[in-house]
Design a protein around this motif. Structure first.
Motif, short mmCIF file in Angstrom:
data_model
loop_
_atom_site.label_atom_id
_atom_site.label_comp_id
_atom_site.label_asym_id
_atom_site.label_seq_id
_atom_site.Cartn_x
_atom_site.Cartn_y
_atom_site.Cartn_z
N UNK A 135 0.88 -1.03 0.12
CA UNK A 135 0.12 -0.11 -0.13
C UNK A 135 0.83 1.50 -0.12
N UNK A 136 1.90 1.27 -0.23
CA UNK A 136 2.91 2.00 0.36
C UNK A 136 2.89 2.96 -1.49
N UNK A 137 3.75 4.37 -1.15
CA UNK A 137 4.12 4.57 -2.46
C UNK A 137 5.48 6.07 -2.19
N UNK A 138 5.59 5.68 -1.03
CA UNK A 138 7.46 6.95 -0.56
C UNK A 138 7.87 5.86 0.83
N UNK A 139 9.22 5.53 -0.12
CA UNK A 139 9.34 4.40 1.56
C UNK A 139 10.72 4.87 1.75
N UNK A 140 11.46 4.77 2.67
CA UNK A 140 12.91 5.44 3.26
C UNK A 140 13.12 3.93 2.62
N UNK A 141 14.75 3.11 2.88
CA UNK A 141 15.26 2.12 2.81
C UNK A 141 16.76 2.80 3.57
N UNK A 142 16.89 2.11 4.64
CA UNK A 142 18.50 2.31 5.28
C UNK A 142 19.15 1.25 5.95
N UNK A 143 19.78 1.80 5.10
CA UNK A 143 21.27 0.16 5.31
C UNK A 143 22.29 1.04 6.13
N UNK A 144 22.29 0.00 6.70
CA UNK A 144 23.66 0.09 8.10
C UNK A 144 23.53 1.31 9.24
N UNK A 145 22.20 2.02 9.43
CA UNK A 145 22.49 3.02 10.60
C UNK A 145 21.65 2.39 11.47
N UNK A 146 23.02 2.58 12.72
CA UNK A 146 23.25 2.56 13.64
C UNK A 146 23.11 2.82 14.80
N UNK A 147 23.19 4.66 14.55
CA UNK A 147 23.37 5.67 15.78
C UNK A 147 22.08 5.84 16.10
N UNK A 148 20.94 5.43 17.04
CA UNK A 148 19.31 5.71 17.61
C UNK A 148 19.29 7.38 17.69
N UNK A 149 20.17 8.30 17.77
CA UNK A 149 19.45 10.05 17.53
C UNK A 149 19.50 9.86 15.76
N UNK A 150 20.11 9.68 15.35
CA UNK A 150 19.76 9.87 14.04
C UNK A 150 19.05 8.75 13.66
N UNK A 151 18.53 7.54 13.74
CA UNK A 151 17.06 5.99 13.66
C UNK A 151 15.94 7.24 13.73
N UNK A 152 15.96 7.81 14.80
CA UNK A 152 15.23 8.84 15.75
C UNK A 152 14.86 9.42 15.16
N UNK A 153 15.31 10.50 14.27
CA UNK A 153 15.13 11.92 13.73
C UNK A 153 14.75 11.69 12.73
#
Length: 274
Positions: A117-135
């Motif tokens: 059902x999605x049209x706009x998706x974010x794909x993250x590779x090896x993002x291990x910093x929890x602050x960046x994940x939250x942001x």
């Protein structure tokens, strides 16, 4: 109605969910294995509850009992009232927001389920910093991205720091883990998505030139802070895109870059809704 239980022993086994919250490696293993995560602060706790997460217990300093009274009155779970000093001894840090809740995780959907059902998706590779994940999750929620896909080695979005930085946005943007990387990207393409790799490389087209807002389905790929996307991920992409820079700046923090790119990617869907 929840029981309000006063606890004065930091070794009380009923407080086990809250022990050693500053030990990242311990919590990274314990929380998924035990099916729990920690929500910190009134707004985040309320947001978790509103989005359907079941509460296992709450840990409150005395002054927060009245603030959270309406939540307490609706809970079947125990509420532990403790002094700020005891809370610090249990958790390992000063709980300045005064309210913690242990929440039950939900089963994660599959990537295939989200892509339907999605049209706009974010794909993250090896993002291990929890602050960046939250942001990134907070920007994804604010700017109209539909879902997030994580490579197998990405950090846990429900880790306390990620939840806190996202202000609870990790509860409202659905996410899933790709089982293999980068092979799992093939299933994203097969679902009709154009894979756009965000990179500062000068060979990439600018977001304005690529015009992702005009594409039917877009998966925007983001790499870790500093390293960026791997060579394998860049090769797997359909196109490379970049944010044009000025004044000799070569790149942005991944959280800031994500927000700029999300606006460019999702602007078409926003205008259609409006």
């Amino acid at each position: 109605m929840a029981d309000l239980i006063t606890v004065d022993d930091p070794d009380d086994p009923r407080l086990r969910d809250y022990t050693g919250l500053t030990d990242v490696e311990l919590r990274r293993k314990r929380e998924p294995a035990e099916g729990l995560f920690i929500a910190e602060g009134e707004k985040v706790i309320r947001r978790a509850k509103e989005t359907g997460y079941e509460m296992r217990s709450m840990l409150l300093s005395a002054k927060w009992v009245d603030v959270m009274r309406d939540v307490i009155d609706e809970l079947p779970a125990p509420v532990y009232a403790v002094s700020p000093e005891l809370a610090e001894r249990v958790t390992g840090y000063h709980v300045h927001r005064g309210a913690l809740a242990s929440m039950q995780r939900k089963p994660l959907p599959t990537a295939a389920d989200l892509l339907q059902s999605a049209r706009r998706v974010v794909v993250m590779e090896s993002v291990n910093d929890h602050t960046n994940i939250g942001a990134i999750f907070r920007s994804a929620a604010a700017l109209g991205m539909d879902a997030v896909l994580l490579s197998p080695d990405c950090a846990d979005p429900l880790y306390r720091r990620s939840v806190k930085v996202s202000m609870g946005a990790v509860f409202s943007v659905p996410y899933a883990r790709l089982e293999t990387w980068p092979k799992g990207l093939e299933s994203v393409r097969e679902a009709g998505f154009t894979l756009l790799a965000l990179t500062p490389d000068e060979k990439a087209r600018t977001l304005e030139e690529a015009a992702p807002h005009r594409m039917e389905r877009v998966a925007l790929m983001l790499g870790a802070e500093g390293d960026g996307l791997s060579t394998q991920a860049l090769v797997a992409a359909d196109e490379w895109v970049r944010i044009p820079m000025s004044h000799g700046v070569d790149s942005l923090n991944v959280g800031a870059a994500a927000a700029v790119a999300f606006y460019a990617v999702a602007s078409g869907t926003r205008s259609q809704v409006g």
